[in-house]
Design a protein around this motif. Structure first.
Motif, PDB file in Angstrom:
ATOM      1  N   TYR A 131       0.806  -1.222   0.000  1.00  0.00           N
ATOM      2  CA  TYR A 131       0.000   0.000   0.000  1.00  0.00           C
ATOM      3  C   TYR A 131       0.842   1.276   0.000  1.00  0.00           C
ATOM      4  N   GLY A 132       2.127   1.167   0.241  1.00  0.00           N
ATOM      5  CA  GLY A 132       2.988   2.354   0.319  1.00  0.00           C
ATOM      6  C   GLY A 132       4.256   2.063   1.084  1.00  0.00           C
ATOM      7  N   MET A 147       8.481   4.733  17.073  1.00  0.00           N
ATOM      8  CA  MET A 147       7.235   5.240  16.522  1.00  0.00           C
ATOM      9  C   MET A 147       7.017   4.545  15.186  1.00  0.00           C
ATOM     10  N   GLU A 148       5.813   4.027  14.966  1.00  0.00           N
ATOM     11  CA  GLU A 148       5.464   3.348  13.717  1.00  0.00           C
ATOM     12  C   GLU A 148       4.512   4.231  12.930  1.00  0.00           C
ATOM     13  N   ILE A 149       4.824   4.413  11.647  1.00  0.00           N
ATOM     14  CA  ILE A 149       3.966   5.229  10.791  1.00  0.00           C
ATOM     15  C   ILE A 149       3.680   4.445   9.524  1.00  0.00           C
ATOM     16  N   TYR A 150       2.386   4.273   9.233  1.00  0.00           N
ATOM     17  CA  TYR A 150       1.929   3.534   8.063  1.00  0.00           C
ATOM     18  C   TYR A 150       1.471   4.543   7.018  1.00  0.00           C
ATOM     19  N   ILE A 151       2.112   4.524   5.846  1.00  0.00           N
ATOM     20  CA  ILE A 151       1.876   5.525   4.808  1.00  0.00           C
ATOM     21  C   ILE A 151       1.209   4.869   3.602  1.00  0.00           C
ATOM     22  N   THR A 152       0.012   5.347   3.260  1.00  0.00           N
ATOM     23  CA  THR A 152      -0.729   4.838   2.109  1.00  0.00           C
ATOM     24  C   THR A 152      -0.577   5.845   0.966  1.00  0.00           C
ATOM     25  N   VAL A 153       0.052   5.402  -0.111  1.00  0.00           N
ATOM     26  CA  VAL A 153       0.364   6.290  -1.242  1.00  0.00           C
ATOM     27  C   VAL A 153      -0.820   6.366  -2.198  1.00  0.00           C
ATOM     28  N   ASN A 154      -1.082   7.586  -2.681  1.00  0.00           N
ATOM     29  CA  ASN A 154      -2.110   7.830  -3.703  1.00  0.00           C
ATOM     30  C   ASN A 154      -1.421   8.050  -5.046  1.00  0.00           C
ATOM     31  N   ASP A 155      -2.121   7.741  -6.128  1.00  0.00           N
ATOM     32  CA  ASP A 155      -1.535   7.873  -7.467  1.00  0.00           C
ATOM     33  C   ASP A 155      -1.399   9.312  -7.938  1.00  0.00           C
ATOM     34  N   GLU A 156      -2.335  10.153  -7.533  1.00  0.00           N
ATOM     35  CA  GLU A 156      -2.375  11.520  -8.044  1.00  0.00           C
ATOM     36  C   GLU A 156      -1.568  12.481  -7.167  1.00  0.00           C
TER      37      GLU A 156
END
Length: 174
Positions: A39-40, A144-153
């Motif tokens: 997802y990223g 610290m945990e950071i979950y990054i969800t990438v967008n296409d635009e």
């Protein structure tokens, strides 16, 4: 001969211990801060890391067009800002040694630089909670945990008046 060896051995042990210490320090500074996911990205930040800088660097290095993120972890310093619309500026307040029960935000771009918008909730050792817009955040003891969800635009932020606020710009649907 035995006397020479007795004099040399402590020097050898000192050199080995020094080199091992240097290798350990080198490994600590070179720890991976993020990995690619379906997802990223997943970031794991450690004590002393500047969270906003690390997210900005990731966005730049990986050319992330836009994204949203969530996170949790310990903070050494968490500076929240309450935006005063009359004065058109943030009033900051810093909390030390808190647990970030929730971090949420987005990554966009402004004038070819990544633009991070982050909010969160922090709790102290009395379980009192504080929250709002995060102006600065440094990782405390632990991680610290950071979950990054990438967008296409690719998305941009621009300052809008009369509020002088940095607002996410959306493309119009056709």
């Amino acid at each position: 001969m035995k006397t020479k060896i007795k004099r040399i051995i402590p020097g050898i042990f000192f050199c080995l211990a020094f080199n091992l210490s240097q290798a350990q320090q080198s490994n600590d500074t070179q720890k991976c801060r993020y990995t690619k996911t379906n997802y990223g990205y997943l970031m794991v930040l450690r004590e002393g890391d500047n969270v906003l800088s690390q997210i900005e660097n990731l966005a730049k290095e990986q050319k992330i067009p836009s994204a949203n993120f969530t996170g949790i972890g310990f903070a050494q310093d968490a500076t929240f800002g309450f935006y005063d619309f009359g004065e058109k500026k943030f009033h900051p307040k810093t909390f030390n040694k808190v647990e970030m029960g929730s971090i949420t935000g987005s990554i966009a771009w402004s004038e070819n630089k990544s633009s991070i918008h982050m909010h969160g909730v922090a709790t102290d050792d009395k379980f009192d909670a504080y929250g709002g817009h995060i102006l600065a955040l440094k990782v405390g003891t632990g991680s610290m945990e950071i979950y990054i969800t990438v967008n296409d635009e690719k998305l941009e932020r621009k300052i809008e008046q009369p509020l002088n606020a940095n607002v996410l710009q959306l493309p119009c649907l056709k």
